[in-house]
Design a protein around this motif. Structure first.
Motif, PDB file in Angstrom:
ATOM      1  N   SER A 333      88.074  50.379  86.373  1.00 59.02           N
ATOM      2  CA  SER A 333      88.854  51.366  87.312  1.00 59.02           C
ATOM      3  C   SER A 333      87.971  52.664  87.491  1.00 59.02           C
ATOM      4  CB  SER A 333      90.175  51.956  86.451  1.00 59.02           C
ATOM      5  OG  SER A 333      90.532  53.234  87.329  1.00 59.02           O
ATOM      6  N   TRP A 334      87.658  52.948  88.648  1.00 58.39           N
ATOM      7  CA  TRP A 334      86.618  53.901  89.123  1.00 58.39           C
ATOM      8  C   TRP A 334      87.418  55.187  88.980  1.00 58.39           C
ATOM      9  CZ3 TRP A 334      88.918  50.708  92.904  1.00 58.39           C
ATOM     10  CH2 TRP A 334      89.972  51.718  93.703  1.00 58.39           C
ATOM     11  N   GLN A 335      88.672  55.227  88.905  1.00 56.29           N
ATOM     12  CA  GLN A 335      89.504  56.530  88.490  1.00 56.29           C
ATOM     13  C   GLN A 335      89.132  57.096  87.011  1.00 56.29           C
ATOM     14  OE1 GLN A 335      90.861  54.061  89.761  1.00 56.29           O
ATOM     15  NE2 GLN A 335      92.129  54.655  91.722  1.00 56.29           N
ATOM     16  N   ILE A 336      89.515  56.332  86.090  1.00 55.02           N
ATOM     17  CA  ILE A 336      89.604  56.855  84.750  1.00 55.02           C
ATOM     18  C   ILE A 336      88.797  55.890  83.917  1.00 55.02           C
ATOM     19  CG2 ILE A 336      91.945  57.862  84.672  1.00 55.02           C
ATOM     20  CD1 ILE A 336      93.015  55.437  83.684  1.00 55.02           C
ATOM     21  N   GLY A 337      87.875  54.800  84.481  1.00 50.47           N
ATOM     22  CA  GLY A 337      87.124  54.139  83.729  1.00 50.47           C
ATOM     23  C   GLY A 337      87.748  52.712  83.505  1.00 50.47           C
ATOM     24  N   SER A 338      88.865  52.611  83.048  1.00 52.79           N
ATOM     25  CA  SER A 338      89.389  51.289  82.787  1.00 52.79           C
ATOM     26  C   SER A 338      91.010  51.498  82.600  1.00 52.79           C
ATOM     27  CB  SER A 338      88.997  50.634  81.474  1.00 52.79           C
ATOM     28  OG  SER A 338      89.758  49.603  81.218  1.00 52.79           O
ATOM     29  N   PHE A 339      91.747  50.344  82.887  1.00 53.84           N
ATOM     30  CA  PHE A 339      93.047  50.440  82.675  1.00 53.84           C
ATOM     31  C   PHE A 339      93.409  49.767  81.590  1.00 53.84           C
ATOM     32  CE2 PHE A 339      93.751  51.445  87.481  1.00 53.84           C
ATOM     33  CZ  PHE A 339      94.254  52.423  87.203  1.00 53.84           C
ATOM     34  N   GLY A 340      92.609  49.423  80.741  1.00 51.38           N
ATOM     35  CA  GLY A 340      92.846  48.728  79.376  1.00 51.38           C
ATOM     36  C   GLY A 340      92.575  47.321  79.678  1.00 51.38           C
ATOM     37  N   ALA A 341      93.532  46.435  78.946  1.00 49.52           N
ATOM     38  CA  ALA A 341      92.982  44.904  79.043  1.00 49.52           C
ATOM     39  C   ALA A 341      94.322  44.360  79.214  1.00 49.52           C
ATOM     40  CB  ALA A 341      92.319  44.333  77.689  1.00 49.52           C
TER      41      ALA A 341
END
Length: 542
Positions: A333-341
């Motif tokens: 995710s470019w907004q918060i880095g990642s959405f987890g897995a």
């Protein structure tokens, strides 16, 4: 000396009665051979057209295991001929020799009718020695008409005609596998992928499931799999039996580890990018300024640590409960880095409590570490003495973060006044947000599995629809919500695969943990509606 017909008939009847009595007494002393002897008595009464006489013939048929030396007949004669005063079968037959010749054709007809039930092919002998109609034996190998599809919600089965359950197996399941002490079957609905049995559940669901499973294992080995579910139509228990070969996992053209590694590399890049504000303002300039990515290493490490603890907790809980997990796919995710897995469950989960343990372990660990780091960020001063300068209004985006900021910073927190904070606050906040998004009670997210484990399939599906609807509305105003609702709809919409036994509810302490996780995630996502400076209430604009 002549006698009347009535006297002759009475004498013949008396002789026949004496013969039968002698045979019955002799049968008690017949020697036992390889198998029990069978004694059959046949009483025939023949009427002539002129009613000139009536004769009774008593025959004794003794069937024993042949000895091979002919001694059986001698023993029988000795046992039956011990009393000379009683008339034998042969003497009775000789006395009535003339009548025998007159009605020979009638006697032959009577004998055929009387012996027909003994030689009929209408019955067959089953394994237990019980007589079974031959038509039923042929019917047992037939395959019943089935409905299209699978009786299991959310289960992908490999269906073809070769795996359909025969009628003989269905009868055994009804009569021998299920029972009055476990699940009393009232009706069944055959499908391509298995049989759905409706009925009344007896006793505790977990114990009944164990009993039925043991019986199924004893009868058919590992050929079939049992599911004990709740029928969403009437909220009553149903039992589903499916062939195990239909539950084989699907193979993919691309190995999972290769696809997961590709997603992981992209996620590392977005985690670094997220912590470099200069590159976020101009994504196209990233490849021309790759050296700037090193400025985001610390922030990426903190967020990755929270995500990593989340996934490790899932793995440990799954190992403890016997659940097999596939390779996790980290979502960039470019907004918060990642959405987890995204982590698939490979095998069939035993019950709702096991599912709750695995689903809640990840958010519980992630929230715990993220919350501790968030507190440290508010308490500890920046390592360089300057910190990160922000507008305090940013804390209104989270009820949890805004409340802690107001509690810890106090009057220093005012809208419109720049504030220097430890960047650990923002790094930990990102980790909390990732966990909170995964805790949304929708689809096959951690929150969706938690809701399913606590409240069952029917209620959780309604909560999931409501959550996705609210996310859709939020997507009109927030790009993160838009990204996430698209991800859920295409990848995590569900439904959740059926558990082996879905009726037994988890223990109260696990339910309390699940509710706490859902509420904590809600606090992270909901905005903080109160102003930080009450004196600026008139100027405050949400």
């Amino acid at each position: 000396m002549s006698c009347s017909p009535s006297q002759s008939s009475a004498a013949a009847a008396a002789a026949a009665y004496g013969c039968c009595q002698r045979i019955l007494l002799a049968s008690t002393s017949l020697p036992a051979t390889g198998r029990p002897a069978r004694l059959g008595l046949k009483l025939r009464s023949t009427h002539s057209l002129q009613i000139r006489n009536r004769r009774f013939v008593c025959q004794a048929m003794t069937e024993t295991e042949p000895d091979g030396d002919g001694n059986g007949d001698e023993v029988e004669k000795e046992e039956l001929g011990g009393d000379a005063s009683s008339p034998s079968v042969d003497s009775v037959t000789q006395e009535n020799g003339s009548a025998e010749s007159e009605t020979n054709a009638d006697n032959t007809k009577d004998e055929t009718v009387n012996t027909e039930p003994l030689s009929s092919s209408d019955t067959v002998q089953n394994i237990d020695g019980d007589a079974t109609p031959a038509s039923d034996a042929q019917e047992n190998v037939e395959v019943v008409d089935v409905a299209v599809g699978s009786p299991l919600p959310g289960m992908k089965q490999q269906l073809d005609e070769s795996v359909r359950i025969p009628k003989a197996t269905i009868d055994i399941l009804k009569d021998q596998v299920f029972g009055f002490d476990t699940f009393f079957v009232t009706s069944q609905e055959p499908y391509e992928g298995g049989i759905l049995f409706k009925g009344n559940l007896r006793g505790q669901p977990a114990k009944s499931y164990e009993k039925i499973t043991n019986r199924l294992q004893n009868k058919f080995g590992d050929q079939y799999k049992l599911f004990l579910l709740i029928n969403p139509e009437d909220d009553k228990p149903v039992a589903v039996v499916v062939p195990r070969q239909t539950l084989q996992p699907e193979t993919t053209a691309v190995p999972e580890w290769f696809a997961a590694a590709s997603f992981g590399v992209v996620t590392i890049f977005t985690l670094l990018l997220r912590n470099v504000p200069l590159l976020q303002d101009n994504l196209l300039s990233t490849f021309d300024n790759l050296e700037l990515l090193k400025d985001g290493v610390y922030g990426a490490l903190v967020t990755a640590a929270i995500i990593g603890v989340h996934e490790i907790a899932h793995i440990l809980a799954a190992r403890d409960t016997g659940i097999k997990l596939a390779v996790p796919y980290f979502v960039p995710s470019w907004q918060i880095g990642s959405f987890g897995a995204i982590t698939r469950i490979v095998n069939i989960v035993r019950n709702r409590e096991d599912l709750l343990k695995v689903a809640a372990a990840g958010p519980l660990a992630g929230f715990s570490l993220g919350f501790v780091l968030l507190l440290l960020g508010f308490i500890l001063p920046p390592s360089d003495g300057l910190g990160l300068v922000i507008d305090p209004a940013v804390f209104h985006e989270s009820f949890l973060v805004g409340g802690l900021a107001k509690l810890i910073l106090g009057d220093a927190l005012k809208e419109g006044t720049k504030l220097s904070i430890n960047p650990l606050v923002l790094w930990a906040w990102a980790g909390l947000l990732i966990n909170a998004i995964n805790s949304i009670p929708a689809g096959e997210l951690d929150g969706g599995r938690i809701a399913f484990a606590m409240w069952g399939r029917k209620i959780s599906s309604r909560i999931s629809s409501l959550a996705i609807g609210l996310l859709g509305i939020s997507a009109l105003f927030n790009d993160v919500a838009f990204y996430w609702v698209v991800l859920i709809f295409f990848l995590q919409r569900g439904p959740i695969s059926p558990l082996s036994e879905e009726i037994t509810e988890p223990e109260n302490n696990y339910i309390s943990i699940g509710v706490a996780i859902l509420l904590f995630g809600l606090l992270v996502c909901l905005p903080y509606p109160f102003p930080f400076d009450p004196s600026q209430l008139t100027d405050f604009d949400l």
